[in-house]
Design a protein around this motif. Structure first.
Motif, PDB file in Angstrom:
ATOM      1  N   VAL A 330       0.835  -1.199   0.000  1.00 23.79           N
ATOM      2  CA  VAL A 330       0.000   0.000   0.000  1.00 23.79           C
ATOM      3  C   VAL A 330       0.874   1.256   0.000  1.00 23.79           C
ATOM      4  O   VAL A 330       0.641   2.208  -0.746  1.00 23.79           O
ATOM      5  N   ILE A 331       1.912   1.258   0.860  1.00 24.06           N
ATOM      6  CA  ILE A 331       2.805   2.425   0.935  1.00 24.06           C
ATOM      7  C   ILE A 331       3.534   2.635  -0.387  1.00 24.06           C
ATOM      8  O   ILE A 331       3.737   3.770  -0.829  1.00 24.06           O
ATOM      9  N   SER A 332       3.913   1.531  -1.047  1.00 30.31           N
ATOM     10  CA  SER A 332       4.577   1.655  -2.350  1.00 30.31           C
ATOM     11  C   SER A 332       3.660   2.327  -3.368  1.00 30.31           C
ATOM     12  O   SER A 332       4.088   3.160  -4.162  1.00 30.31           O
ATOM     13  N   SER A 333       2.362   1.972  -3.345  1.00 26.90           N
ATOM     14  CA  SER A 333       1.414   2.595  -4.268  1.00 26.90           C
ATOM     15  C   SER A 333       1.192   4.059  -3.924  1.00 26.90           C
ATOM     16  O   SER A 333       0.983   4.892  -4.803  1.00 26.90           O
ATOM     17  N   ILE A 334       1.255   4.386  -2.630  1.00 31.03           N
ATOM     18  CA  ILE A 334       1.131   5.796  -2.224  1.00 31.03           C
ATOM     19  C   ILE A 334       2.316   6.587  -2.755  1.00 31.03           C
ATOM     20  O   ILE A 334       2.167   7.651  -3.355  1.00 31.03           O
ATOM     21  N   GLU A 335       3.519   6.050  -2.512  1.00 28.60           N
ATOM     22  CA  GLU A 335       4.717   6.755  -2.960  1.00 28.60           C
ATOM     23  C   GLU A 335       4.833   6.784  -4.472  1.00 28.60           C
ATOM     24  O   GLU A 335       5.457   7.680  -5.035  1.00 28.60           O
ATOM     25  N   GLY A 336       4.217   5.800  -5.129  1.00 27.82           N
ATOM     26  CA  GLY A 336       4.224   5.785  -6.588  1.00 27.82           C
ATOM     27  C   GLY A 336       3.148   6.658  -7.196  1.00 27.82           C
ATOM     28  O   GLY A 336       3.099   6.824  -8.408  1.00 27.82           O
ATOM     29  N   GLY A 337       2.270   7.215  -6.369  1.00 24.60           N
ATOM     30  CA  GLY A 337       1.253   8.134  -6.873  1.00 24.60           C
ATOM     31  C   GLY A 337      -0.035   7.477  -7.287  1.00 24.60           C
ATOM     32  O   GLY A 337      -0.955   8.147  -7.762  1.00 24.60           O
TER      33      GLY A 337
END
Length: 361
Positions: A330-337
């Protein structure tokens, strides 16, 4: 010994140098305080250049071949010495032989990190090392700026003298080229070729040296930058979290969902579907006044007096639990926009509307 033999022994009739080493850059002919006879033979072999120096000033330069020293072929020396009508008497001059062949496999490396500005990571400290090949292209400039009056200038002396200068030129070239750290750490061969046109003019103009090959063998960055690069690579490998979950769903359907590793994608798919239903039913609504279910209080903790009503705010952990994926995904998708979120301190918070938008993609 007769007078003629004595006089003959005081003059140099043949000047030559047979190089039996592989590490000599320049060598001064030992005249033993003798004078050069008019008509003396100067022999210069392949990969050699002979440079005359008279009273500290550069005279004539001779390439490979056999040369007879007369007024006609030493015009610069004739001018320096002031011979108006040609010379008949012997003269004294220093003769330096300079090796012009290619010297390969010379090592270079940064003793201290280079500070460079990167568009992705800001100011970054970089260490690098590699090899380079060079040849002497301007004998006069090389003798003046590098070898000096050394009677036998070797490759190890050159390494000690030039290592810091090569690093300085490399640092300037790296700053001029504005190479991203991600390229610096992954495209060594291309980077060396790209920097060569920037490095070569400086080395030729300052030191009379032509760099024929400049190889970057390794570039290292601090551990925190390495971690950021690894994280970005992982995000690129996983891609969009929504696509990743869809892929897992498809794989689960193909393998069947009966538990074990094959059933995990199916469980993720079920969680994904349940999350959609719960979102529609307002299960993630944190506002009791809006009909949602408030999060369970911490056992033993009393509610804060006068606390404002909660908003429709979710944490990455709550979303991960509902979707059946890890919080890191989830955090990766947040940081990926892919998922819009607000960062408060070190924690992310996601609105229900932002999650709805993501699930609708």
């Amino acid at each position: 010994m007769g007078l003629m033999d004595y006089l003959k022994g005081q003059f140099l009739e043949i000047i030559q140098w047979t190089d039996d080493s592989r590490d000599t850059l320049s060598w001064r002919f030992p005249d033993e305080d003798k004078e050069i006879k008019r008509g003396a033979q100067l022999i210069v072999r392949e990969s050699q250049v002979a440079q005359f120096v008279y009273l500290g000033q550069f005279g004539d330069t001779f390439g490979p071949g056999k040369h007879t020293l007369t007024t006609d072929n030493i015009p610069i020396l004739s001018t320096l010495k002031g011979w108006k009508y040609g010379f008949e008497s012997p003269f004294k001059a220093d003769v330096y032989y300079v090796t012009t062949r290619l010297f390969t496999g010379n090592k270079w490396g940064t003793s201290n990190p280079i500070m460079m500005r990167d568009q992705d990571f800001g100011i970054v400290r970089v260490r690098a090392f590699g090899t380079f090949d060079f040849r002497i292209s301007e004998p006069r400039l090389f003798l003046k700026e590098v070898a000096g009056s050394d009677h036998h200038f070797r490759l190890d002396e050159f390494a000690d003298t030039m290592r810091s200068r090569v690093i300085s030129v490399f640092s300037d070239a790296l700053a001029t080229a504005k190479v991203p750290v991600l390229d610096l750490a992954t495209r060594y061969s291309d980077l060396g070729e790209a920097l060569l046109p920037i490095i070569n003019p400086i080395m030729q103009g300052k030191y009379g040296i032509e760099i024929s090959s400049f190889v970057l063998e390794n570039a290292s960055v601090p551990p925190e930058v390495e971690a950021a690069i690894d994280k970005r690579s992982s995000m690129s490998a996983i891609g969009n979290l929504n696509d990743y979950v869809k892929f897992q769903m498809a794989e689960g359907r193909a393998k069947g969902g009966g538990g074990g590793p094959a059933g995990a994608p199916a469980e993720i798919a079920m969680g994904f579907g349940m999350a959609n239903q719960m979102m529609g039913a307002g299960a993630f609504n944190m506002n009791p006044a809006a009909g949602g279910v408030a999060p369970s209080p911490v056992p033993g903790a009393a509610p804060a007096a006068g606390a404002p009503p909660a908003l429709d705010i979710l944490t990455p952990a709550q979303i991960a639990q509902s979707l059946g994926v890890s919080e890191a995904d989830v955090i990766s998708s947040i940081e990926g926009g892919q998922i819009k979120a607000k960062k408060i301190g070190s924690q992310y918070r996601i609105t229900k509307a932002a999650l709805d938008e993501f699930l609708a993609q």
